[in-house]
Design a protein around this motif. Structure first.
Motif, PDB file in Angstrom:
ATOM      1  N   LEU A 285       1.001  -1.231   0.060  1.00 14.21           N
ATOM      2  CA  LEU A 285       0.101   0.319   0.107  1.00 14.21           C
ATOM      3  C   LEU A 285       0.836   0.756  -0.032  1.00 14.21           C
ATOM      4  CD1 LEU A 285      -3.000   1.346  -0.113  1.00 14.21           C
ATOM      5  CD2 LEU A 285      -2.890   0.598   2.640  1.00 14.21           C
ATOM      6  N   VAL A 286       1.990   0.703   0.354  1.00 12.69           N
ATOM      7  CA  VAL A 286       2.695   2.110   0.431  1.00 12.69           C
ATOM      8  C   VAL A 286       3.306   2.556  -0.796  1.00 12.69           C
ATOM      9  CG1 VAL A 286       5.011   3.223   1.399  1.00 12.69           C
ATOM     10  CG2 VAL A 286       2.898   2.278   2.765  1.00 12.69           C
ATOM     11  N   ASN A 287       3.727   1.407  -0.938  1.00 15.60           N
ATOM     12  CA  ASN A 287       3.922   1.974  -2.493  1.00 15.60           C
ATOM     13  C   ASN A 287       3.170   2.192  -3.873  1.00 15.60           C
ATOM     14  OD1 ASN A 287       6.566   1.655  -4.664  1.00 15.60           O
ATOM     15  ND2 ASN A 287       5.502  -0.133  -5.212  1.00 15.60           N
ATOM     16  N   THR A 288       1.971   1.844  -3.923  1.00 17.43           N
ATOM     17  CA  THR A 288       1.013   2.412  -4.389  1.00 17.43           C
ATOM     18  C   THR A 288       0.100   3.737  -3.730  1.00 17.43           C
ATOM     19  OG1 THR A 288       0.099   0.203  -4.316  1.00 17.43           O
ATOM     20  CG2 THR A 288      -1.606   1.639  -4.732  1.00 17.43           C
TER      21      THR A 288
ATOM     22  N   VAL B 163       0.540   9.933  -4.989  1.00 18.75           N
ATOM     23  CA  VAL B 163       1.280  10.908  -4.808  1.00 18.75           C
ATOM     24  C   VAL B 163       2.468  11.278  -5.766  1.00 18.75           C
ATOM     25  CG1 VAL B 163       2.156  12.196  -2.634  1.00 18.75           C
ATOM     26  CG2 VAL B 163       0.280  11.005  -2.078  1.00 18.75           C
ATOM     27  N   THR B 164       3.453  10.957  -5.866  1.00 14.74           N
ATOM     28  CA  THR B 164       4.388  11.622  -6.204  1.00 14.74           C
ATOM     29  C   THR B 164       4.076  12.196  -7.908  1.00 14.74           C
ATOM     30  OG1 THR B 164       5.829  10.064  -5.783  1.00 14.74           O
ATOM     31  CG2 THR B 164       6.512  11.395  -7.687  1.00 14.74           C
TER      32      THR B 164
ATOM     33  N   ALA C 114      -8.918   3.802 -13.390  1.00 12.65           N
ATOM     34  CA  ALA C 114      -9.115   5.015 -12.186  1.00 12.65           C
ATOM     35  C   ALA C 114      -8.988   5.582 -11.765  1.00 12.65           C
ATOM     36  CB  ALA C 114      -9.873   3.472 -11.473  1.00 12.65           C
ATOM     37  N   THR C 115      -7.326   4.845 -11.322  1.00 10.43           N
ATOM     38  CA  THR C 115      -6.102   6.090 -10.632  1.00 10.43           C
ATOM     39  C   THR C 115      -6.669   7.895 -11.601  1.00 10.43           C
ATOM     40  OG1 THR C 115      -4.768   4.068 -10.115  1.00 10.43           O
ATOM     41  CG2 THR C 115      -3.526   6.185 -10.185  1.00 10.43           C
ATOM     42  N   GLY C 116      -6.500   7.043 -12.906  1.00 10.43           N
ATOM     43  CA  GLY C 116      -6.256   8.560 -14.023  1.00 10.43           C
ATOM     44  C   GLY C 116      -7.135   9.176 -13.760  1.00 10.43           C
ATOM     45  N   ILE C 117      -8.416   8.882 -13.102  1.00 10.52           N
ATOM     46  CA  ILE C 117      -9.742   9.822 -13.295  1.00 10.52           C
ATOM     47  C   ILE C 117      -9.989  10.235 -11.343  1.00 10.52           C
ATOM     48  CG2 ILE C 117     -12.416   9.971 -12.791  1.00 10.52           C
ATOM     49  CD1 ILE C 117     -11.487   9.365 -15.083  1.00 10.52           C
ATOM     50  N   VAL C 118      -9.082  10.231 -11.106  1.00 10.26           N
ATOM     51  CA  VAL C 118      -9.068  10.551  -9.348  1.00 10.26           C
ATOM     52  C   VAL C 118      -8.356  11.574  -9.965  1.00 10.26           C
ATOM     53  CG1 VAL C 118      -7.952   9.913  -7.298  1.00 10.26           C
ATOM     54  CG2 VAL C 118      -9.493   8.544  -8.569  1.00 10.26           C
ATOM     55  N   LEU C 119      -6.745  11.898 -10.351  1.00 14.35           N
ATOM     56  CA  LEU C 119      -5.809  12.470 -10.869  1.00 14.35           C
ATOM     57  C   LEU C 119      -6.333  13.937 -10.867  1.00 14.35           C
ATOM     58  CD1 LEU C 119      -2.858  12.953  -9.695  1.00 14.35           C
ATOM     59  CD2 LEU C 119      -1.840  11.921 -12.136  1.00 14.35           C
ATOM     60  N   LEU C 120      -7.321  13.317 -12.307  1.00  4.60           N
ATOM     61  CA  LEU C 120      -7.859  14.085 -12.962  1.00  4.60           C
ATOM     62  C   LEU C 120      -8.665  14.795 -12.641  1.00  4.60           C
ATOM     63  CD1 LEU C 120      -8.374  15.565 -15.636  1.00  4.60           C
ATOM     64  CD2 LEU C 120     -10.309  14.501 -16.363  1.00  4.60           C
ATOM     65  N   VAL C 121      -8.752  14.880 -11.634  1.00  8.12           N
ATOM     66  CA  VAL C 121      -9.960  15.196 -10.697  1.00  8.12           C
ATOM     67  C   VAL C 121      -9.386  16.365  -9.805  1.00  8.12           C
ATOM     68  CG1 VAL C 121     -11.934  15.429  -8.751  1.00  8.12           C
ATOM     69  CG2 VAL C 121     -11.950  14.228 -10.624  1.00  8.12           C
ATOM     70  N   LEU C 122      -8.131  15.749  -9.264  1.00 12.69           N
ATOM     71  CA  LEU C 122      -7.163  16.684  -8.090  1.00 12.69           C
ATOM     72  C   LEU C 122      -7.402  17.533  -8.986  1.00 12.69           C
ATOM     73  CD1 LEU C 122      -5.786  13.439  -6.239  1.00 12.69           C
ATOM     74  CD2 LEU C 122      -7.209  15.749  -5.234  1.00 12.69           C
ATOM     75  N   MET C 123      -6.393  16.913  -9.879  1.00 19.90           N
ATOM     76  CA  MET C 123      -5.864  18.257 -11.481  1.00 19.90           C
ATOM     77  C   MET C 123      -6.902  19.359 -11.688  1.00 19.90           C
ATOM     78  SD  MET C 123      -3.408  16.751 -13.704  1.00 19.90           S
ATOM     79  CE  MET C 123      -4.283  15.761 -14.838  1.00 19.90           C
ATOM     80  N   MET C 124      -7.680  19.595 -11.404  1.00 20.81           N
ATOM     81  CA  MET C 124      -9.244  20.538 -11.815  1.00 20.81           C
ATOM     82  C   MET C 124      -8.596  21.194 -11.088  1.00 20.81           C
ATOM     83  SD  MET C 124     -11.714  18.741 -14.314  1.00 20.81           S
ATOM     84  CE  MET C 124     -12.284  17.109 -13.659  1.00 20.81           C
ATOM     85  N   ALA C 125      -9.646  20.420  -9.422  1.00 20.61           N
ATOM     86  CA  ALA C 125      -9.434  20.807  -8.135  1.00 20.61           C
ATOM     87  C   ALA C 125      -8.164  21.674  -7.844  1.00 20.61           C
ATOM     88  CB  ALA C 125      -9.617  20.383  -6.860  1.00 20.61           C
ATOM     89  N   THR C 126      -7.676  22.147  -8.217  1.00 22.38           N
ATOM     90  CA  THR C 126      -5.868  22.520  -7.566  1.00 22.38           C
ATOM     91  C   THR C 126      -5.798  23.558  -9.157  1.00 22.38           C
ATOM     92  OG1 THR C 126      -4.345  20.491  -7.232  1.00 22.38           O
ATOM     93  CG2 THR C 126      -3.465  22.699  -7.921  1.00 22.38           C
TER      94      THR C 126
END
Length: 257
Positions: A23-26, A31-32, A116-128
């Motif tokens: 999990l830590v690696n994931t 986060v990176t 799935a990971t990309g969609i979460v990242l996409l939402v975070l980028m739009m919020a940022t």
């Protein structure tokens, strides 16, 4: 069909179990990706604020596509390398489903996780960035899959090479740099660049997400080129993978690391 559903469930369960166990690696990997985008965005605002402000949409779409493309082509090679290290690759090769079908199913599972990971990242980028793009699920999935299939074909090429030559990860940074260039290509100015992987798909995704278009509103010719491109690159990748598998078996190094 039930056999393949069972295969999908087993591979998906294994993928989820490995993600939880490490999990830590994931989490650190995700986060990176986000921190790197934040550095690009805020650093760009500091250096060239006007330029970044005018191109936030393409920046978000381009980074989203870049991250999922890197995973789409590299995950298969990493999986095969891990299986060889664990000593389970030969077991997979003796599966009654056939080695290529097992690997293809692993690729499908990896793509679902990548999306799935990309969609979460996409939402975070739009919020940022404070820039909310149009996310039409059907258009995003169709164009996303068609854009990634050539990259998956490339992943099969490297997967076949990994079976024979084992350590090939050193070439990955060069491929990643080429992805960035392909995503940024101005296909509307250079028509022949539409034949290159990712370039046309990136352009169409930007039109859908920044201009609010839907997939059926895009030029039919461009969609036809994208479909043809996806089929050709994927077919070449599968052929290269079969050749690599046959060569590794002939040399007796299929399960070696």
């Amino acid at each position: 069909m039930n056999r393949y559903l069972i295969l999908f469930r087993v591979i998906a369960s294994k993928s989820v179990t490995l993600s939880r166990r490490y999990l830590v690696n994931t989490v650190v990997g995700f986060v990176t990706l986000y921190v790197f985008f934040a550095l690009i965005f805020f650093g760009g605002q500091f250096v060239a604020g006007d330029l970044i402000s005018r191109s936030v949409g393409p920046l978000v779409v381009g980074y989203f596509l870049f991250t999922i493309a890197v995973s789409a082509y590299a995950d298969l090679t990493h999986d095969l390398t891990d299986e060889a290290q664990w000593g389970t690759l030969e077991q997979l090769s003796m599966s009654p489903f056939g080695f290529t079908k097992v690997v293809a199913m692993k690729t499908v599972v990896n793509l679902l996780g990548t999306f799935a990971t990309g969609i979460v990242l996409l939402v975070l980028m739009m919020a940022t960035t404070g820039t909310w793009l149009s996310i039409a699920p059907l258009s995003l999935v169709v164009l996303g899959v068609l854009t990634l299939l050539p990259v998956v074909g490339l992943g099969f090429v490297f997967g076949g090479a990994a079976l024979v030559y084992k350590q090939i990860e050193k070439v990955f940074p060069l491929i990643q740099l080429s992805f960035a260039g392909l995503i940024a290509l101005p296909v509307q100015e250079y028509a022949l660049s539409k034949l290159l992987p990712m370039s046309l798909g990136s352009y169409l995704l930007q039109r859908v997400m920044t201009d609010g278009l839907r997939v059926w509103e895009l030029p039919v010719f461009d969609l036809g080129v994208l479909v043809g491109q996806s089929v050709v690159y994927l077919a070449i990748g599968l052929l290269a993978f079969r050749v690599g598998t046959a060569k590794a078996r002939k040399q007796g190094v299929l399960g070696h690391y």
